[in-house]
Scaffold this motif. Sequence first.
Motif, PDB file in Angstrom:
ATOM      1  N   SER A 264       0.881  -1.172   0.000  1.00 39.89           N
ATOM      2  CA  SER A 264       0.000   0.000   0.000  1.00 39.89           C
ATOM      3  C   SER A 264       0.915   1.217   0.000  1.00 39.89           C
ATOM      4  CB  SER A 264      -0.938  -0.001   1.207  1.00 39.89           C
ATOM      5  OG  SER A 264      -0.232  -0.037   2.421  1.00 39.89           O
ATOM      6  N   PHE A 265       0.620   2.175  -0.864  1.00 38.74           N
ATOM      7  CA  PHE A 265       1.595   3.229  -1.141  1.00 38.74           C
ATOM      8  C   PHE A 265       0.946   4.610  -1.166  1.00 38.74           C
ATOM      9  CE2 PHE A 265       2.839  -0.674  -3.327  1.00 38.74           C
ATOM     10  CZ  PHE A 265       4.078  -0.912  -2.748  1.00 38.74           C
ATOM     11  N   ALA A 266       1.600   5.553  -0.501  1.00 35.41           N
ATOM     12  CA  ALA A 266       1.112   6.931  -0.473  1.00 35.41           C
ATOM     13  C   ALA A 266       1.480   7.679  -1.746  1.00 35.41           C
ATOM     14  CB  ALA A 266       1.675   7.663   0.743  1.00 35.41           C
ATOM     15  N   ARG A 267       2.239   7.040  -2.644  1.00 41.62           N
ATOM     16  CA  ARG A 267       2.607   7.643  -3.916  1.00 41.62           C
ATOM     17  C   ARG A 267       2.594   6.561  -4.986  1.00 41.62           C
ATOM     18  NH1 ARG A 267       6.782   6.497  -6.001  1.00 41.62           N
ATOM     19  NH2 ARG A 267       7.147   8.479  -7.050  1.00 41.62           N
ATOM     20  N   SER A 268       2.606   6.996  -6.223  1.00 41.19           N
ATOM     21  CA  SER A 268       2.528   6.049  -7.317  1.00 41.19           C
ATOM     22  C   SER A 268       3.870   5.368  -7.559  1.00 41.19           C
ATOM     23  CB  SER A 268       2.079   6.765  -8.597  1.00 41.19           C
ATOM     24  OG  SER A 268       2.086   5.891  -9.700  1.00 41.19           O
ATOM     25  N   TYR A 269       3.851   4.061  -7.791  1.00 40.01           N
ATOM     26  CA  TYR A 269       5.043   3.308  -8.175  1.00 40.01           C
ATOM     27  C   TYR A 269       4.733   2.521  -9.444  1.00 40.01           C
ATOM     28  CZ  TYR A 269       7.792   4.257  -3.973  1.00 40.01           C
ATOM     29  OH  TYR A 269       8.535   4.871  -2.989  1.00 40.01           O
ATOM     30  N   GLY A 270       4.323   3.235 -10.483  1.00 38.64           N
ATOM     31  CA  GLY A 270       4.018   2.591 -11.749  1.00 38.64           C
ATOM     32  C   GLY A 270       5.126   2.815 -12.759  1.00 38.64           C
ATOM     33  N   MET A 271       5.534   1.760 -13.465  1.00 35.80           N
ATOM     34  CA  MET A 271       6.625   1.871 -14.434  1.00 35.80           C
ATOM     35  C   MET A 271       6.163   1.545 -15.844  1.00 35.80           C
ATOM     36  SD  MET A 271      10.095   0.442 -12.590  1.00 35.80           S
ATOM     37  CE  MET A 271       9.538  -1.250 -12.431  1.00 35.80           C
ATOM     38  N   ASP A 272       6.656   2.324 -16.769  1.00 33.67           N
ATOM     39  CA  ASP A 272       6.440   2.090 -18.196  1.00 33.67           C
ATOM     40  C   ASP A 272       7.545   1.153 -18.689  1.00 33.67           C
ATOM     41  OD1 ASP A 272       6.960   2.627 -21.127  1.00 33.67           O
ATOM     42  OD2 ASP A 272       5.167   3.845 -20.869  1.00 33.67           O
ATOM     43  N   THR A 273       7.177   0.117 -19.424  1.00 37.23           N
ATOM     44  CA  THR A 273       8.165  -0.865 -19.883  1.00 37.23           C
ATOM     45  C   THR A 273       8.411  -0.794 -21.391  1.00 37.23           C
ATOM     46  OG1 THR A 273       6.425  -2.551 -20.069  1.00 37.23           O
ATOM     47  CG2 THR A 273       7.662  -2.453 -17.991  1.00 37.23           C
ATOM     48  N   ALA A 274       8.134   0.368 -21.977  1.00 40.90           N
ATOM     49  CA  ALA A 274       8.274   0.508 -23.425  1.00 40.90           C
ATOM     50  C   ALA A 274       9.704   0.252 -23.893  1.00 40.90           C
ATOM     51  CB  ALA A 274       7.822   1.897 -23.869  1.00 40.90           C
ATOM     52  N   ARG A 275      10.687   0.658 -23.090  1.00 37.43           N
ATOM     53  CA  ARG A 275      12.066   0.458 -23.546  1.00 37.43           C
ATOM     54  C   ARG A 275      12.388  -1.029 -23.672  1.00 37.43           C
ATOM     55  NH1 ARG A 275      18.225   1.115 -21.354  1.00 37.43           N
ATOM     56  NH2 ARG A 275      19.070   1.311 -23.467  1.00 37.43           N
ATOM     57  N   ALA A 276      12.087  -1.802 -22.638  1.00 30.16           N
ATOM     58  CA  ALA A 276      12.383  -3.243 -22.695  1.00 30.16           C
ATOM     59  C   ALA A 276      11.647  -3.902 -23.847  1.00 30.16           C
ATOM     60  CB  ALA A 276      11.987  -3.895 -21.370  1.00 30.16           C
ATOM     61  N   GLU A 277      10.402  -3.506 -24.051  1.00 28.75           N
ATOM     62  CA  GLU A 277       9.624  -4.148 -25.112  1.00 28.75           C
ATOM     63  C   GLU A 277      10.132  -3.747 -26.492  1.00 28.75           C
ATOM     64  OE1 GLU A 277       5.669  -4.971 -24.594  1.00 28.75           O
ATOM     65  OE2 GLU A 277       5.865  -5.368 -22.450  1.00 28.75           O
ATOM     66  N   SER A 278      10.620  -2.506 -26.630  1.00 26.77           N
ATOM     67  CA  SER A 278      11.186  -2.090 -27.918  1.00 26.77           C
ATOM     68  C   SER A 278      12.481  -2.827 -28.221  1.00 26.77           C
ATOM     69  CB  SER A 278      11.444  -0.578 -27.927  1.00 26.77           C
ATOM     70  OG  SER A 278      12.532  -0.236 -27.081  1.00 26.77           O
ATOM     71  N   LEU A 279      13.147  -3.304 -27.162  1.00 23.02           N
ATOM     72  CA  LEU A 279      14.387  -4.052 -27.325  1.00 23.02           C
ATOM     73  C   LEU A 279      14.148  -5.537 -27.562  1.00 23.02           C
ATOM     74  CD1 LEU A 279      16.427  -2.282 -24.510  1.00 23.02           C
ATOM     75  CD2 LEU A 279      16.945  -2.195 -26.967  1.00 23.02           C
ATOM     76  N   GLY A 280      12.866  -5.972 -27.383  1.00 23.27           N
ATOM     77  CA  GLY A 280      12.538  -7.343 -27.748  1.00 23.27           C
ATOM     78  C   GLY A 280      11.979  -8.238 -26.665  1.00 23.27           C
ATOM     79  N   PHE A 281      11.750  -7.710 -25.447  1.00 19.35           N
ATOM     80  CA  PHE A 281      11.186  -8.555 -24.390  1.00 19.35           C
ATOM     81  C   PHE A 281       9.716  -8.213 -24.204  1.00 19.35           C
ATOM     82  CE2 PHE A 281      10.104 -10.091 -20.204  1.00 19.35           C
ATOM     83  CZ  PHE A 281      10.825 -11.272 -20.106  1.00 19.35           C
ATOM     84  N   THR A 282       8.863  -9.223 -24.134  1.00 19.79           N
ATOM     85  CA  THR A 282       7.427  -9.007 -23.944  1.00 19.79           C
ATOM     86  C   THR A 282       7.028  -9.453 -22.543  1.00 19.79           C
ATOM     87  OG1 THR A 282       6.993  -9.383 -26.295  1.00 19.79           O
ATOM     88  CG2 THR A 282       5.127  -9.575 -24.784  1.00 19.79           C
ATOM     89  N   PHE A 283       6.492  -8.509 -21.769  1.00 23.69           N
ATOM     90  CA  PHE A 283       6.058  -8.825 -20.417  1.00 23.69           C
ATOM     91  C   PHE A 283       4.629  -9.360 -20.421  1.00 23.69           C
ATOM     92  CE2 PHE A 283       9.412  -5.680 -19.563  1.00 23.69           C
ATOM     93  CZ  PHE A 283      10.126  -6.336 -18.568  1.00 23.69           C
ATOM     94  N   SER A 284       4.316 -10.156 -19.404  1.00 22.26           N
ATOM     95  CA  SER A 284       2.972 -10.695 -19.241  1.00 22.26           C
ATOM     96  C   SER A 284       2.070  -9.654 -18.581  1.00 22.26           C
ATOM     97  CB  SER A 284       3.024 -11.945 -18.365  1.00 22.26           C
ATOM     98  OG  SER A 284       3.392 -11.594 -17.033  1.00 22.26           O
ATOM     99  N   HIS A 285       0.822 -10.036 -18.316  1.00 25.59           N
ATOM    100  CA  HIS A 285      -0.119  -9.195 -17.578  1.00 25.59           C
ATOM    101  C   HIS A 285      -0.334  -9.818 -16.204  1.00 25.59           C
ATOM    102  CE1 HIS A 285      -3.692  -6.900 -16.491  1.00 25.59           C
ATOM    103  NE2 HIS A 285      -3.446  -6.107 -17.524  1.00 25.59           N
ATOM    104  N   THR A 286      -0.458  -8.985 -15.199  1.00 26.44           N
ATOM    105  CA  THR A 286      -0.606  -9.503 -13.834  1.00 26.44           C
ATOM    106  C   THR A 286      -1.799 -10.453 -13.694  1.00 26.44           C
ATOM    107  OG1 THR A 286      -1.828  -7.483 -13.239  1.00 26.44           O
ATOM    108  CG2 THR A 286       0.515  -7.547 -12.710  1.00 26.44           C
ATOM    109  N   GLU A 287      -2.849 -10.225 -14.450  1.00 27.00           N
ATOM    110  CA  GLU A 287      -4.037 -11.090 -14.307  1.00 27.00           C
ATOM    111  C   GLU A 287      -3.742 -12.525 -14.726  1.00 27.00           C
ATOM    112  OE1 GLU A 287      -6.175 -10.051 -18.623  1.00 27.00           O
ATOM    113  OE2 GLU A 287      -6.982  -9.209 -16.760  1.00 27.00           O
TER     114      GLU A 287
END
Length: 301
Positions: A264-287
């Motif tokens: 639980s966080f009093a501030r946002s800790y969200g990260m954009d992964t566009a760089r990794a994906e542009s380099l060729g790695f595809t991340f899954s979805h948490t669901e």
Amino acid sequence: MREVLVIGGNRYFGKRLIARLLAAGDRVTVLNRGSAPPPPGALQLIADRDDEASLAAALGGRTFDVVVDQVCYTPRQAAIARRVFTGRTARYVMTSTVEVYEYEDSAGLVGEDVLDPATVIVTPQLPWQEPEFVAGHYGEGKRQAEAVFAAGPDFPYVAVRVAHVLGGADDFTGRLAHYADRIRSGEPVAVPATNHPATYIDVEEIAEFLFWVTRQDFTGPVNAASHGPLTTEDIVAAVAGALGADHRAVRYQPVEVGAVSPFSFARSYGMDTARAESLGFTFSHTESWLPRAVAETMGVN
């Protein structure tokens, strides 16, 4: 056959990374203080990474194609590593953290460019040798460690900024147990008055990503997170589901000042992964992995 050195990280996603390296045919050496043996198939060097002379002596004349540093927490440790490994490796991969973004608050997802480690002020005079100080300044220690690696002259480093990791029966943090206890007892879950979502990653996925990074040639910071930020309520629902309980019965207690529950966080800790994906790695979805990851951590089949 590649020569790979892993510093620390002999448990949790570190051991999963080592297993992948060995399966790929790499010769893997694990460097630690000797408190735990390496996984079968890996070699071991024993040294205190905080002691520059000890570290250099243990390495001798060895060189490596890749070094993966799982336990670099301070600018002092980074400075020692940089001096010792300059000329010894073609690639240095530091496991960093989403918490380096603790001053870059954003309602959306942040990319690597919002935090250029070359602009971070390094304060070696602070008591980085004291464990309590390091624990209380985790994000700042990682920020400054990145800054040391990023300083000129060029050093071929990668800083993998890892999201909050979930999953695995060997999760030693006890964070999900906190929620299980609250659900069983009916006690309220303490959260910040304004509670923000955060990005997460499955323990197997971060091991796979680190393995992939060792086989690339890019440098600099890179975010590592599954798609789909999670709220505290999402975590609680998954824990309740594993327990066969109704998450709708859980009460939340907003806290203005004081300790709050894990994840639980009093501030946002969200990260954009566009760089990794542009380099060729595809991340899954948490669901796709959250229920399974929570169930295995809690020992529920």
